[in-house]
Design an enzyme around this catalytic site. Structure first.
Site: not given
Length: 177
Positions: A23, A87, A103, A105, A107, A123
């Site tokens: 992202r 995150n 990242d 995954d 959160d 995830e």
């Protein structure tokens, strides 16, 4: 790379463990840089997902990155109250292109009423298996979830109203010049 100065705009790029771009946030105004931290704010910024989808953020969001902690914190300023999206990720790296991190995954979301929720556990488990996260990553991330929960409970740093007020005021000052 020259450290961005207060008022400069930088991009933010999030990657996944296997190295693919996850992202991108097009522009975030830098509010503070120090040896270990970058604090910024973005509002109505273009976000591009790995699959090419694009969207624009709706509300002002303060972003907090640290060189030593395996998380970054997004403080979303909404009419309904302040909420947080944290995150679990590598400490940030900075180059001429962007602020970058991997990242992982997991959160932690904090709602305006203070409720905390750990998100994306499935995830994380799937990606951990798919990309063979080393056991150290698991340990580091779980330790950093504990640090994050402690900060939230103690209203430390980004989780304090004083922080939100200070940095939103600074953003207002810098964006109206």
């Amino acid at each position: 790379m020259q450290i961005p100065r207060e008022g400069d705009y930088v991009a933010i790029q999030s990657y996944k463990h296997d190295g693919h771009l996850h992202r991108t946030w097009r522009e975030t105004m830098v509010l503070k840089t120090s040896e270990n931290e970058i604090i910024g704010c973005n509002e109505n910024t273009l976000v591009t997902e790995a699959d090419g989808r694009r969207w624009v953020t709706r509300e002002p969001a303060l972003v907090y990155f640290h060189k030593k902690y395996w998380f970054n914190i997004v403080t979303m300023i909404r009419n309904s109250g302040v909420s947080y999206y944290c995150n679990l990720a590598t400490p940030f790296a900075l180059d001429k292109e962007a602020i970058k991190y991997i990242d992982y995954d997991l959160d932690v979301k904090v709602f305006p009423d203070g409720e905390k929720r750990l998100l994306d556990v499935n995830e994380y488990a799937a990606h951990s298996k798919m990309w063979n996260y080393p056991p150290e990553i698991d340990t580091i991330l779980h330790d950093n979830v504990d640090v994050l929960i402690d900060w939230i409970d103690k209203k430390k740093g980004p989780f304090s109203q004083a922080y939100v007020d200070l940095w939103m005021q600074r953003y207002e000052e810098l964006s109206h010049h």
